[in-house]
Write a protein that holds these residues in place. Structure first.
Motif, PDB file in Angstrom:
ATOM      1  N   TYR A  14       1.001  -1.245  -0.158  1.00  0.00           N
ATOM      2  CA  TYR A  14      -0.021   0.039   0.061  1.00  0.00           C
ATOM      3  C   TYR A  14       0.777   1.305   0.030  1.00  0.00           C
ATOM      4  N   TYR A  15       1.833   1.123   0.979  1.00  0.00           N
ATOM      5  CA  TYR A  15       2.466   2.638   1.155  1.00  0.00           C
ATOM      6  C   TYR A  15       3.709   2.630  -0.322  1.00  0.00           C
ATOM      7  N   ALA A  16       3.922   1.593  -0.827  1.00  0.00           N
ATOM      8  CA  ALA A  16       4.961   1.767  -1.878  1.00  0.00           C
ATOM      9  C   ALA A  16       4.244   2.350  -3.062  1.00  0.00           C
ATOM     10  N   GLY A  17       2.829   1.699  -3.222  1.00  0.00           N
ATOM     11  CA  GLY A  17       2.071   2.295  -4.351  1.00  0.00           C
ATOM     12  C   GLY A  17       1.708   3.557  -4.124  1.00  0.00           C
ATOM     13  N   THR A  18       1.098   3.916  -2.957  1.00  0.00           N
ATOM     14  CA  THR A  18       0.853   5.326  -2.788  1.00  0.00           C
ATOM     15  C   THR A  18       1.945   6.336  -2.908  1.00  0.00           C
ATOM     16  N   ALA A  19       3.087   5.743  -2.494  1.00  0.00           N
ATOM     17  CA  ALA A  19       4.407   6.722  -2.496  1.00  0.00           C
ATOM     18  C   ALA A  19       4.860   7.095  -3.984  1.00  0.00           C
ATOM     19  N   LYS A  20       4.356   5.988  -4.747  1.00  0.00           N
ATOM     20  CA  LYS A  20       4.600   6.387  -6.239  1.00  0.00           C
ATOM     21  C   LYS A  20       3.428   7.162  -6.990  1.00  0.00           C
ATOM     22  N   GLY A  21       2.345   7.394  -6.232  1.00  0.00           N
ATOM     23  CA  GLY A  21       1.334   8.063  -6.807  1.00  0.00           C
ATOM     24  C   GLY A  21       0.402   7.276  -7.553  1.00  0.00           C
ATOM     25  N   TYR A  22       0.440   5.918  -7.148  1.00  0.00           N
ATOM     26  CA  TYR A  22      -0.637   5.276  -7.911  1.00  0.00           C
ATOM     27  C   TYR A  22      -2.049   5.095  -7.258  1.00  0.00           C
ATOM     28  N   ASN A  23      -2.970   4.979  -8.007  1.00  0.00           N
ATOM     29  CA  ASN A  23      -4.354   4.607  -7.599  1.00  0.00           C
ATOM     30  C   ASN A  23      -4.554   3.182  -7.053  1.00  0.00           C
ATOM     31  N   VAL A  24      -4.192   3.013  -5.789  1.00  0.00           N
ATOM     32  CA  VAL A  24      -3.901   1.584  -5.364  1.00  0.00           C
ATOM     33  C   VAL A  24      -5.347   0.768  -5.319  1.00  0.00           C
TER      34      VAL A  24
END
Ligand code: F6R
Length: 611
Positions: free
Chosen positions: A588-598
């Motif tokens: 979750y945090y890797a995805g959001t840190a990269k700005g993705y719509n998780v």
């Protein structure tokens, strides 16, 4: 895959449909559209998310009291405006939305082309629609009749909703293999792929079965089979509230669902686990206890995360019950020629209860005489209904595309099933049985403690978010957790990740280890721990970056790790319910840190109703 919504009644249909589509967007989100019937039939559709459709309709005439809407996960034809649903028939009279795949569409299309039909899209849906249109024109029959005739020739899966310009009150719907729920209001009806768009209007629903056709008017719901015989609709009361399908202050459904786990696991155990009296109450298991305890073999079928839960269950059931277990991908099981012997029990695991591969695999096993035990989250879903017996996970609606709380719910149910069988079979000591009951009861509190430390995982995720690859390693009960950690990371952060049994790494994947490769060890204290520590050493010796999930009090692993995350101690049978939580957070945090719509990762959809 694909979300469908329909409304007929006194309200404005467009806002009901739009809201419903937003709720169903987890099922597909590459294009969306609506067909509204007022003085004329208007079809609006747009590539992109439901919000893009909404924006494109600002200022447009969307007034109507009947309509259908669709959010798509493309199968036939790339995601664009043209291929988006609803489609309009060649005569301009009918509009249709569809979830599923028409396998013999090419043949039907050829016939229609020879009759002068032209097609605006590349979809199988437009072919079926024009086929219905042609039958209606040619035979001058009702839409209902035309649909019935057409569906008798169709091979494949479908849930379809149609409206007819000449009949401004009626929606015709039919299903085979793709879900359909009809909500019954006062003088109005709501149709949807699942109950989430319906819940705020009514709790009374009818789950439509395969090969059934519904004629839906504001004050009338007629169900028929394809032989034109009437069927009495079976009305069910929804046990779900609106809060369960809203974000409740969280930025994403995925985060909300991760943080809900203390409660969802508690809900799953509640009323079943009685530590003081040493009992587990599960009617589905009790009714089939003879078959379960005497099963020569248990075959678990599932896909994705549910398959990983099945792998954990393989360890637990073999360990505690001494019954051989095989875990199969449903998609493989359904197409090979599996040996299912008399007495074998199939456990089918599914969050959505609608996964096409799992559903067909169940039917195949049933044909061979197997007993099907479903471990399902979605109440009333197709897999739940296709099973002879089962146990719900009671995790509540899971909306984020990545499965999180459903996984821990599945593990809770599977552990209880194993413990129940082991107790009756006498393959577990009293002491271990009672200890494991107490350990299960303590899980929600331990998960709570892990979640309080979520920021520590966030820091790790931010440190490694730009990695191109990652390895996840574990042994024994934690091997499936490593697989699950890798699956979560790749689907949410698009970092290529592999899960492996830690010892297997030296048979190949160790070649990937460099100074920049993060290697996540699921290394909680269990009977394999020393071996896992040796594997950690092997990675460290090659300068890989070691991130380890360890148990409180482990002083050795931190000396070999670049980053550690600590979880409370637990028996190895229970440990996966804890060790998976930091891995969910990591993705979750890797995805959001990269700005993705998780909540809506690239190319994915939540409910995989196509094979
Ligand atoms: C991964 C994920 C999928 C599902 C799989 C099976 O996060 O969500 O891998 O686990 O599609 O779905 P169900 O459990 O609904 O049968």
């Amino acid at each position: 895959m694909c979300g469908i919504v329909g409304y007929t009644g006194p309200r404005e249909a467009y806002p009901v449909i739009l809201k419903g589509l937003k709720r169903l967007e987890y099922r597909g989100y590459d294009s969306a559209g609506v067909a509204l019937l007022n003085s004329g039939l208007k079809v609006y559709k747009k590539k992109g998310k439901v919000a893009d459709l909404e924006e494109s309709l600002i200022g447009k005439d969307v007034h109507a009291n009947i309509g259908i809407g669709h959010t798509r996960w493309a199968t036939h034809g790339e995601p664009n405006d043209r291929n988006a649903h609803p489609h309009l028939s060649a005569s301009g009279r009918l509009s249709m939305i569809h979830n599923g795949i028409i396998e013999n569409y090419a043949l039907i299309k050829k016939e229609l082309l020879s009759k002068g039909y032209a097609f605006k899209s590349d979809t199988d849906t437009e072919v079926l629609l024009n086929f219905i249109d042609e039958i209606q024109q040619h035979n001058d029959c009702s839409l209902e009749e035309a649909v019935r005739v057409a569906l008798k020739r169709v091979v494949g899966a479908y849930c379809i909703l149609l409206i007819d310009k000449e009949d401004p009150h009626t929606i015709i719907a039919a299903r085979k293999g793709s879900p359909l729920v009809i909500g019954i209001g006062k003088g109005e009806h709501f149709l949807a792929s699942d109950a989430t768009p319906i819940i705020e209007y009514t709790k009374e629903v009818v789950y439509v079965n395969d090969y059934e056709l519904a004629i839906v008017r504001p004050d009338e719901l007629i169900l028929k089979n394809l032989g034109n015989e009437k069927i009495t609709p079976y009305i069910t009361k929804l046990d779900m509230d609106l809060a369960a399908i809203e974000k409740g202050g969280y930025e994403h459904f995925m985060l909300k669902e991760i943080f809900e786990q203390p409660k969802t696991i508690y809900d799953c155990l509640r009323g079943r686990l009685d530590v003081a009296n040493g009992t587990i109450t599960m009617a589905g298991v009790e009714n089939y206890m003879e078959q379960l305890k005497n099963a020569p073999r248990i075959i678990i079928i599932a896909c994705g995360t549910s398959w990983h839960a099945g792998l954990v269950a393989e360890y637990v059931i073999e360990d505690l019950c001494r019954i051989p277990v095989e875990v199969e991908y449903a998609s493989e099981f359904r197409y090979r020629n599996p040996v299912v012997n008399k007495g074998d029990v199939i456990i089918a695991i599914s969050q959505s209860g609608e996964t096409a591969d799992t559903l067909v695999a169940i039917e195949k096993a049933k044909e061979q005489g197997a007993i099907i035990f479903g471990v399902v989250n979605a109440v009333g879903s197709s897999i739940a209904r296709a099973s002879h017996a089962g146990a719900y996970t009671h995790s509540g609606p899971e909306i984020g595309v990545a499965s999180t709380k459903a996984f821990t719910g599945q593990l809770a149910v599977l552990n209880m099933i194993a413990l129940k069988i082991a107790k009756v079979k006498g393959t577990i000591s009293d002491e271990r049985y009672h200890n494991l009951l107490a350990e299960l009861e303590a899980v929600p509190e331990k998960v709570e403690a892990i979640l309080e430390n979520a920021d520590a995982v966030k820091a790790i995720a931010e440190k490694y978010k730009d990695s191109s690859d990652a390895l996840f390693l574990g042994r024994g009960y934690n091997f499936p957790v490593a697989l699950e950690g890798a699956l979560k990371l790749k689907e949410i952060s698009y970092i290529h990740a592999e899960g492996y049994p830690a010892a297997e790494m030296k048979h190949g994947p160790i070649a990937l280890v460099t100074e920049t490769l993060p290697v996540v060890f699921v290394a909680t204290k269990d009977s394999y721990h020393e071996k896992v520590v040796s594997n950690m050493q092997e990675i460290k010796a090659r300068r890989g970056k070691v991130i380890s999930i360890i148990t409180e009090g482990d002083n050795i692993s931190p000396t070999l790790s670049d980053d550690v995350f600590v979880v409370p101690p637990a028996d190895e049978v229970i440990a996966p319910m804890l060790s998976v939580i930091p891995l969910q957070l990591l993705s979750y945090y890797a995805g959001t840190a990269k700005g993705y719509n998780v909540d809506m990762p690239r190319n994915l959809a939540k409910s995989v109703t196509v094979e």
